[in-house]
Write an enzyme that holds these catalytic residues in place. Structure first.
Site, PDB file in Angstrom:
ATOM      1  N   GLU A  25     -11.657   3.640   4.827  1.00 60.37           N
ATOM      2  CA  GLU A  25     -10.166   4.581   6.031  1.00 60.37           C
ATOM      3  C   GLU A  25     -11.690   5.317   6.823  1.00 60.37           C
ATOM      4  OE1 GLU A  25      -8.388   6.679   2.781  1.00 60.37           O
ATOM      5  OE2 GLU A  25      -6.501   6.914   4.107  1.00 60.37           O
ATOM      6  N   HIS A  77       0.966   4.308  -2.882  1.00 53.08           N
ATOM      7  CA  HIS A  77       0.724   5.430  -3.942  1.00 53.08           C
ATOM      8  C   HIS A  77       2.487   6.095  -4.470  1.00 53.08           C
ATOM      9  CE1 HIS A  77      -3.653   5.261  -2.896  1.00 53.08           C
ATOM     10  NE2 HIS A  77      -2.622   4.826  -1.851  1.00 53.08           N
ATOM     11  N   HIS A  88      -9.956   0.571  -1.591  1.00 58.84           N
ATOM     12  CA  HIS A  88      -9.334   1.288  -0.705  1.00 58.84           C
ATOM     13  C   HIS A  88     -11.073   1.785  -0.152  1.00 58.84           C
ATOM     14  CE1 HIS A  88      -5.869   2.970  -1.987  1.00 58.84           C
ATOM     15  NE2 HIS A  88      -5.574   3.938  -0.334  1.00 58.84           N
ATOM     16  N   HIS A 139       0.533  -1.250   0.072  1.00 61.61           N
ATOM     17  CA  HIS A 139       0.012   0.078  -0.344  1.00 61.61           C
ATOM     18  C   HIS A 139       0.894   1.258  -0.137  1.00 61.61           C
ATOM     19  CE1 HIS A 139      -3.662   1.861   1.441  1.00 61.61           C
ATOM     20  NE2 HIS A 139      -3.357   2.631   0.814  1.00 61.61           N
ATOM     21  N   ASP A 191       1.507   4.157   2.409  1.00 62.95           N
ATOM     22  CA  ASP A 191       0.182   5.295   2.074  1.00 62.95           C
ATOM     23  C   ASP A 191       1.186   6.563   0.983  1.00 62.95           C
ATOM     24  OD1 ASP A 191      -2.072   6.088   1.426  1.00 62.95           O
ATOM     25  OD2 ASP A 191      -2.807   6.459   3.479  1.00 62.95           O
ATOM     26  N   ASP A 192       1.305   7.455   1.610  1.00 61.17           N
ATOM     27  CA  ASP A 192       2.503   8.407   1.110  1.00 61.17           C
ATOM     28  C   ASP A 192       3.191   8.988   1.504  1.00 61.17           C
ATOM     29  OD1 ASP A 192      -0.337   9.141  -0.453  1.00 61.17           O
ATOM     30  OD2 ASP A 192      -1.666   8.239   0.983  1.00 61.17           O
TER      31      ASP A 192
HETATM   32  N1  ADE Z   1      -4.862   8.913  -2.571  1.00 61.68           N
HETATM   33  C1  ADE Z   1      -4.003   8.394  -2.167  1.00 61.68           C
HETATM   34  N2  ADE Z   1      -3.598   7.934  -0.563  1.00 61.68           N
HETATM   35  C2  ADE Z   1      -5.228   7.862  -0.714  1.00 61.68           C
HETATM   36  C3  ADE Z   1      -5.406   7.996   0.770  1.00 61.68           C
HETATM   37  N3  ADE Z   1      -5.057   7.518   1.619  1.00 61.68           N
HETATM   38  N4  ADE Z   1      -7.050   7.282   0.432  1.00 61.68           N
HETATM   39  C4  ADE Z   1      -7.469   7.563  -0.625  1.00 61.68           C
HETATM   40  N5  ADE Z   1      -7.052   8.134  -1.630  1.00 61.68           N
HETATM   41  C5  ADE Z   1      -5.401   8.017  -0.984  1.00 61.68           C
HETATM   42 ZN    ZN Z   2      -3.876   4.934   0.209  1.00 60.71          ZN
END
Ligand code: ADE
Ligand code: ZN
Length: 346
Positions: free
Chosen positions: A207, A26, A204, A24, A285-286
Site C-alpha cells: 500500500e 474494514h 495488506h 476489502h 477499504d474505509d
Molecule cells: N486499517 C484500516 N484501513 C487500513 C488501510 N488502508 N491500511 C492499513 N490498515 C488499515
Molecule cells: Zn485496508
C-alpha cells in the site's frame, strides 16, 4: 460476450447494477459520523468534535498513519455487541444497494480488546449482523480477523488464542495497520498457526510499503490474497509472479487518493494491473473516511481512467475468483454477472 456492443453511456448504470464481491472493507472504517455520534450518545462517550460536520472536516489525511490515528479514535464509541451489530447492519444495507452479493469483512479485534471490550462482544455482534444480512438481504457475509501489525507478534498470538472459541465464525486472518517498518515476516509464526487451524490468509502489503513486503506476504505468510498491492508495478518479477499464480489484489482507488498513495485517480495504476493480467478487483477499504463505498469507487475510477465494459466485467469476475467460497458458488455468481451484461446489450 460482445462488450463493445454495450452503449458506453450506460456504463455507470452497469457498474452499479452488476453483481460483485466486497473483499476489502474494514468494518470499523464503515462507521459514518452520524452513527458515531449516536453511539457516543448511547454510551456516554465524549467525542473530540462538536458535530458531524466537524468530524468530516477532520478527514483530511496526508498518509496512512494520519488516517489510522483518527480511525482508531473513532472506534472508541463501540462498546457493546449491539453497537457492532448496528455498525455492520448499516454497512450491509449499503452493500445491498450496491449489488454486493458476497462480502468478506475485516475486523480489528485488538482495537477493541485493548479498551476492555471482549472478543466475545465483538464477534457475536458482527456475526449476528452477518446472519441477518444473509436472511434479510440475500448477502453472503464472512468475517476476516486482522492482526494489527504495529503491535507485536506475541499480541497477535494472544488475539488468536482469544478467538479460538469463535473460529467457526471467521473464514480467515489478515494483517493491517501501519505498514512501513512492520514487514509481513514479523508475523510468520502466527500466520503459520492460523493456517494450521484451517484459516485462510490475506495481508495488506504494497500500500505504502515496498514490493519486498509483497514478496514477504507471499513467501513468509503464504498470503492467498494481497490487500492493496499497488506498489507491485515497481517490480517486474513480482508482476510476473502475481499474474502467473493469479494472486488476487484487492485495490481501493479512493483510499489510495485520500491517503496520497496516488495524487489523483487519473494517475492510478489499476489499468496497468489489469493489462498485465493480474487478478485485481476494486473495493472500498474505509468508505466512511474515504468518501465512497464500492460503487462510488467503481464510478469515479471509470470516470477518471480509460476503462470500458470489458474491464468492468473483468473486475467483477476477479472479485468472485478471489473470494473464499466453493467453486460451485462462484459459478452461480459468474452466471448472474454474465446475465447482467447480456441485459445491458453484451
Ligand atoms: N486499517 C484500516 N484501513 C487500513 C488501510 N488502508 N491500511 C492499513 N490498515 C488499515
Ligand atoms: Zn485496508
Amino acid at each position: 460476450m460482445n462488450f463493445s456492443a454495450i452503449d458506453p453511456a450506460r456504463l455507470p448504470q452497469l457498474l452499479c447494477a452488476m453483481p460483485k464481491a466486497e473483499l476489502h472493507l474494514h468494518i470499523e472504517g464503515s462507521l459514518e459520523p452520524e452513527l458515531m455520534f449516536e453511539l457516543a450518545r448511547r454510551n456516554h462517550i465524549e467525542l473530540p468534535h462538536a458535530d458531524v460536520a466537524a468530524v468530516r472536516q477532520a478527514y483530511a489525511f496526508t498518509n496512512l498513519q494520519s488516517f489510522l490515528d483518527i480511525y482508531y479514535a473513532g472506534a472508541s464509541v463501540l462498546l457493546h455487541a449491539q453497537d457492532f451489530y448496528d455498525l455492520a447492519w448499516a454497512y450491509f444495507q449499503r452493500a445491498a444497494a450496491d449489488h454486493v452479493v458476497h462480502c468478506e469483512i475485516f475486523f480489528d479485534p485488538q482495537t477493541h480488546t485493548q479498551r476492555g471490550v471482549s472478543m466475545h462482544t465483538v464477534v457475536t455482534g458482527l456475526h449476528r449482523a452477518c446472519q441477518d444480512a444473509r436472511a434479510q438481504l440475500g448477502i453472503d457475509a464472512q468475517l476476516i480477523m486482522c492482526f494489527l501489525r504495529h503491535l507485536s507478534q506475541a499480541d497477535a498470538f494472544e488475539t488468536l488464542a482469544q478467538a479460538m472459541p469463535y473460529l467457526d465464525k471467521m473464514v480467515g486472518v489478515g494483517l493491517d495497520s501501519s505498514e512501513v517498518g512492520h514487514p509481513p515476516e514479523k508475523f510468520a509464526q502466527v500466520f503459520a498457526k492460523a493456517r494450521q487451524l484451517g484459516l485462510r490468509c490475506v495481508a495488506h502489503a504494497g500500500e505504502e510499503g515496498p514490493p519486498a513486503y509483497m514478496w514477504s506476504a507471499l513467501d513468509d505468510l503464504h498470503a492467498e490474497r494481497i490487500d492493496h498491492g499497488v506498489q507491485a508495478t515497481q517490480d517486474a518479477a513480482l508482476m510476473q509472479r502475481l499474474a502467473k499464480a493469479r494472486v488476487p489484489l484487492t485495490v481501493c482507488p479512493l483510499s489510495n487518493i485520500k491517503l496520497c498513495v496516488f495524487s489523483d485517480l487519473a494517475t492510478h495504476n489499476l489499468p496497468a494491473l489489469l493489462d498485465a493480467g493480474l487478478c485485481a478487483s476494486v473495493h472500498s477499504d474505509d468508505p466512511a473516511y474515504f468518501g465512497g463505498y464500492i460503487n462510488d469507487n467503481l464510478l469515479q475510477t471509470f470516470e477518471a481512467l480509460p476503462l470500458n465494459a470489458g474491464h468492468a466485467h473483468q473486475l467483477a469476475r476477479n472479485s468472485f475468483e478471489a473470494s473464499f467460497v466453493p467453486d460451485a458458488q462462484k459459478q452461480i455468481w459468474l452466471a448472474q454477472l454474465d446475465a447482467c451484461f447480456v441485459q445491458f446489450g453484451a
